[in-house]
Design a protein around this motif. Sequence first.
Motif, mmCIF file in Angstrom:
data_model
loop_
_atom_site.group_PDB
_atom_site.id
_atom_site.type_symbol
_atom_site.label_atom_id
_atom_site.label_comp_id
_atom_site.label_asym_id
_atom_site.label_seq_id
_atom_site.Cartn_x
_atom_site.Cartn_y
_atom_site.Cartn_z
ATOM 1 N N GLY A 85 1.013 -1.128 0.142
ATOM 2 C CA GLY A 85 -0.109 -0.056 0.028
ATOM 3 C C GLY A 85 0.818 1.376 -0.100
ATOM 4 O O GLY A 85 2.094 1.190 0.080
ATOM 5 N N ASN A 86 0.270 2.373 -0.096
ATOM 6 C CA ASN A 86 0.741 3.659 -0.230
ATOM 7 C C ASN A 86 0.747 4.202 1.069
ATOM 8 O O ASN A 86 0.534 5.460 1.480
ATOM 9 N N THR A 87 1.381 3.323 2.009
ATOM 10 C CA THR A 87 1.228 4.022 3.542
ATOM 11 C C THR A 87 2.530 5.015 3.578
ATOM 12 O O THR A 87 2.298 5.906 4.547
ATOM 13 N N ILE A 88 3.611 5.167 2.931
ATOM 14 C CA ILE A 88 4.541 6.079 2.639
ATOM 15 C C ILE A 88 4.576 6.497 1.333
ATOM 16 O O ILE A 88 5.003 5.732 0.490
ATOM 17 N N PRO A 89 4.052 7.714 1.040
ATOM 18 C CA PRO A 89 3.898 8.137 -0.441
ATOM 19 C C PRO A 89 4.988 8.042 -1.073
ATOM 20 O O PRO A 89 6.235 8.253 -0.796
ATOM 21 N N GLY A 90 4.685 7.548 -2.265
ATOM 22 C CA GLY A 90 5.851 7.236 -3.353
ATOM 23 C C GLY A 90 6.552 5.957 -3.173
ATOM 24 O O GLY A 90 7.565 5.408 -4.019
ATOM 25 N N LEU A 91 6.057 5.152 -2.024
ATOM 26 C CA LEU A 91 6.802 3.735 -1.842
ATOM 27 C C LEU A 91 6.049 2.676 -1.785
ATOM 28 O O LEU A 91 5.547 1.946 -0.971
#
Length: 124
Positions: A85-91
């Motif tokens: 998931g996109n829990t950390i934007p861009g990762l």
Amino acid sequence: DLHYPLRRQRQMCIRDSARSVGSYLQSKLDGLLTHPYVGDVRGRGLLLGVELVKDKESKEPMPADEANAIVQHCAKNGVMIGRNGNTIPGLCNVLIFAPPLVLQNSEADMIFDALSNALQQALN
């Protein structure tokens, strides 16, 4: 329970098979480490992840839309894989493999072939 020994034996067979097929699949996925978009392969048993990168040197994560295109290509070839998931934007660049514990080597080959083809298409 009279059936406990049989149930226990069946559970152990499934566990041992999952461990064996997981090692088999991971060794095949490890072969993709030479691909320019594969930054890492990790996991245990049948729970595996493949990190997608734009640049191997800097380990710059592959953008979500490009990683998603790889997931979609696999789906079109009959292989469902997840993506973190996109829990950390861009990762959100790690493909997640969590097949059933009863997976066979031939099915692991299908997973590998679909991903390998999707990665090859991403290069073009």
